[in-house]
Design a protein around this motif. Structure first.
Motif, short mmCIF file in Angstrom:
data_model
loop_
_atom_site.label_atom_id
_atom_site.label_comp_id
_atom_site.label_asym_id
_atom_site.label_seq_id
_atom_site.Cartn_x
_atom_site.Cartn_y
_atom_site.Cartn_z
N GLN A 63 0.83 -1.20 0.00
CA GLN A 63 0.00 0.00 0.00
C GLN A 63 0.87 1.26 0.00
O GLN A 63 1.79 1.40 0.80
N LYS A 71 -8.45 4.75 1.92
CA LYS A 71 -9.00 3.85 2.93
C LYS A 71 -9.54 4.60 4.14
O LYS A 71 -10.18 4.02 5.00
N TRP A 108 -10.29 1.11 -3.40
CA TRP A 108 -10.55 1.48 -2.01
C TRP A 108 -11.50 2.66 -1.90
O TRP A 108 -12.35 2.71 -1.00
N ASN A 112 -15.14 2.43 0.10
CA ASN A 112 -15.48 3.34 1.19
C ASN A 112 -16.48 4.42 0.79
O ASN A 112 -16.74 5.33 1.57
#
Length: 229
Positions: A63, A71, A108, A112
């Protein structure tokens, strides 16, 4: 020795810091920038970026700081500042960086439900056709967790997917993945509709039973009245 934020902002920070210090990694492969971004310490993250911290280094999970921004639990404007600083430093950001599980920052952002961030990534050229280890594109995630026609249209159009709109091979690959995603979403909708349809039929049967009881009561009352007459 502990230092205060005022000391961090003192004239010493105007000196160039060796990249080895700014980009030092801990046992998890995280740099100071990783930690600042993940803990929402945006001012510290901005300072590190302005001093030349590498925005593309990956931790042990693969990451990058951009993954961690996507995130986070809130859809704020920090990503804009992130790109503004890196652009000013002439540091190209790997917007399609892939972590160990195959997820990109766009994946991501979609998970989210960060709509503004997703749109920003697409505008910056994020590829919506990339798949994770489960073969899912950003469109799969949207269809499973969102109900947003505007963002779906952006993904279907493949905004920013190809730097060259005449590159038919990229567009062809993207089209195949989009069709797969549409098929997946259609299947999911069909199964959901079957469950919903069953519940509706149950409710209709209950309502119909009440209507029949009501009509029978009217018939019985009419018969009683006719007998009295």
């Amino acid at each position: 020795m502990c230092i205060t934020m005022s000391q961090v902002g003192s004239s010493n920070t105007d000196e160039e810091h060796p990249s080895s210090q700014l980009d030092a990694v801990d046992k998890s492969g995280c740099t100071a920038l990783h930690r600042a971004v993940s803990l929402n310490h945006d001012k510290v993250a901005e300072l590190l970026l302005r001093k030349g911290a590498n925005p593309n280094l990956a931790d042990e999970d693969g990451q990058t700081p951009l993954h961690l921004i996507c995130k986070r639990s809130h859809d704020d404007d920090f990503a804009k500042k992130f790109f503004e600083i890196t652009d000013g430093n002439n540091q190209p950001v790997d917007i399609d960086a892939v972590e160990n599980s195959g997820l990109t920052p766009l994946h991501w952002a979609m998970y989210n439900k960060h709509k503004n961030l997703a749109k920003l990534l697409l505008k910056r050229g994020a590829n919506p056709y990339l798949v994770d280890e489960d073969g899912q594109t950003a469109l799969h995630i949207l269809c499973m967790h969102w109900d947003d026609d505007e963002l779906a249209a952006n993904l279907l159009l493949g905004t920013g997917a190809a730097s060259n709109p005449d590159d038919e091979s990229i567009l062809w690959q993207g089209s195949n993945k989009v069709l797969t995603a549409v098929y997946h979403c259609s299947s999911k909708f069909s199964s959901w509709f079957e469950e919903y349809e069953t519940k509706v039929l149950q409710i209709l049967c209950y309502v119909l039973m009440l209507i029949i009881i009501y009509l029978l009561s009217l018939v019985i009352n009419n018969k009683k009245n006719s007998i009295k007459i």
